[in-house]
Every structure is written in structure tokens, then in C-alpha cells.
Design an enzyme around this catalytic site. Structure first.
Site, PDB file in Angstrom:
ATOM      1  N   ASP A 167       0.871  -1.177   0.000  1.00 49.88           N
ATOM      2  CA  ASP A 167       0.000   0.000   0.000  1.00 49.88           C
ATOM      3  C   ASP A 167       0.906   1.225   0.000  1.00 49.88           C
ATOM      4  O   ASP A 167       1.473   1.575   1.036  1.00 49.88           O
ATOM      5  CB  ASP A 167      -0.910  -0.019   1.231  1.00 49.88           C
ATOM      6  CG  ASP A 167      -1.865   1.160   1.256  1.00 49.88           C
ATOM      7  OD1 ASP A 167      -2.345   1.565   0.180  1.00 49.88           O
ATOM      8  OD2 ASP A 167      -2.128   1.686   2.357  1.00 49.88           O
TER       9      ASP A 167
ATOM     10  N   GLU B  68      -1.617  -1.005  -4.934  1.00 56.16           N
ATOM     11  CA  GLU B  68      -2.789  -0.184  -5.224  1.00 56.16           C
ATOM     12  C   GLU B  68      -2.535   0.641  -6.472  1.00 56.16           C
ATOM     13  O   GLU B  68      -1.495   1.276  -6.606  1.00 56.16           O
ATOM     14  CB  GLU B  68      -3.105   0.727  -4.036  1.00 56.16           C
ATOM     15  CG  GLU B  68      -4.404   1.483  -4.195  1.00 56.16           C
ATOM     16  CD  GLU B  68      -4.770   2.254  -2.944  1.00 56.16           C
ATOM     17  OE1 GLU B  68      -5.459   1.679  -2.083  1.00 56.16           O
ATOM     18  OE2 GLU B  68      -4.358   3.414  -2.835  1.00 56.16           O
TER      19      GLU B  68
ATOM     20  N   ASP C  20      -2.607   0.715   7.106  1.00 56.51           N
ATOM     21  CA  ASP C  20      -1.799   0.569   5.887  1.00 56.51           C
ATOM     22  C   ASP C  20      -1.378  -0.889   5.682  1.00 56.51           C
ATOM     23  O   ASP C  20      -1.346  -1.380   4.551  1.00 56.51           O
ATOM     24  CB  ASP C  20      -0.562   1.474   5.942  1.00 56.51           C
ATOM     25  CG  ASP C  20      -0.945   2.930   6.060  1.00 56.51           C
ATOM     26  OD1 ASP C  20      -1.464   3.481   5.082  1.00 56.51           O
ATOM     27  OD2 ASP C  20      -0.739   3.514   7.142  1.00 56.51           O
TER      28      ASP C  20
END
Length: 157
Positions: free
Chosen positions: A9, A70, A142
Site C-alpha cells: 500500500d 494499489e 496501511d
């Protein structure tokens, strides 16, 4: 054959990671999860170097077959630039290690793990906890997001 997937992430202040394995019988196992942190007071170059070095170490430790990250999309302008810089370092390190990459939007992760693309953070974390048979919700957020990315990749293979 066991497959290792690392979810990332991206972020400049905090980069989440989550490493899982997919066993031959399709069962999932968490290897580890956590965050790479950089100090807000440091110059941007030093912060990016921390990400670069720590990510190399993570890749050497986990030796993933696949990395899920992501997909980049726009936030507030100042945050977008910082995340883009960190993401560039991540992509560079992954290329240096010749790793396969899968990218997912937040909506794709939510759809895959909860069945609907507008799930909130808690719903996603509960899905991660359930699928990976964790005793508690993964923290920090996260790292939970990174595990969600790794899980999404495991379901897409």
C-alpha cells in the site's frame, strides 16, 4: 507449488506491506505484515531512500512470486505528488527484482473481498481477518490494506 504474494500500500510517510502464501491446496497463510515508516522531518530524498532500502530488504526476506499494489489515482494535489514519488521508487525496486506486478483500484479490492465496491475500511478489514483466519483485525490500516491487496491478487490468479 506454494506461491508467495506481497501486497504493498504505497505512501511516503507509511508504506504498508503484507506477505501471504497460497498453498497447493489453495489455503492461505500470513507470513507477516507491517509498515515501512519515514520521518516527516527528513528531506524527501532521504525518505525515498529509506523506502528503497527497506523494500529491497523486504523482497529479499519474503522472496515473493508476485506483488500486488494499489493502482494510482488522484487524491489532494500535494498528497498525490508525494504518493506518486514513493510509488515510483516502489516500481523501480520491483523492476530491479524482475517481479510480476498486479495493480488494483480500491474499488476492485473492496468488490473482491466484500462483494461490493463501496465497502468501508472496517468491512474490508473484517474480510481480511476472516479469509486469513487472524485472531484480530490487522493493524495498522496501511498493513491491513496491503494484506487486502495480496488477498485480492490471490483470488485473481
Amino acid at each position: 507449488m506454494v506461491k508467495r504474494i506481497l501486497g504493498l500500500d504505497p505512501g511516503l510517510a507509511t508504506l504498508g506491506f503484507g506477505s501471504i502464501t497460497v498453498q497447493p491446496d489453495e489455503s492461505l497463510q500470513v507470513l507477516d505484515f507491517g509498515v515501512i515508516k519515514t520521518a516527516a522531518g527528513e528531506e524527501i530524498g532521504s525518505r525515498l531512500l529509506t523506502i528503497y532500502e527497506d523494500l529491497h530488504t523486504l523482497l529479499q526476506h519474503f522472496q515473493p512470486d508476485l506483488v500486488a499494489i494499489e493502482k494510482f489515482f488522484f487524491y489532494r494535489m500535494s498528497n498525490t505528488i508525494l504518493v506518486a514519488q514513493a510509488r515510483g521508487v516502489i516500481l523501480l525496486v520491483l523492476a530491479q527484482h524482475h517481479l510480476a506486478l498486479m495493480e488494483f483500484t480500491p474499488a476492485q479490492v473492496k468488490q473482491t473481498l466484500t462483494g461490493h465496491g463501496n465497502a468501508d475500511k472496517q468491512e474490508v478489514q473484517l474480510a481480511v481477518q476472516r479469509e486469513l483466519k487472524l485472531e484480530s483485525l490487522p493493524r495498522p490500516d496501511d498493513a491491513a490494506d496491503a494484506l487486502a491487496l495480496a488477498l485480492t491478487a490471490s483470488f485473481q490468479r
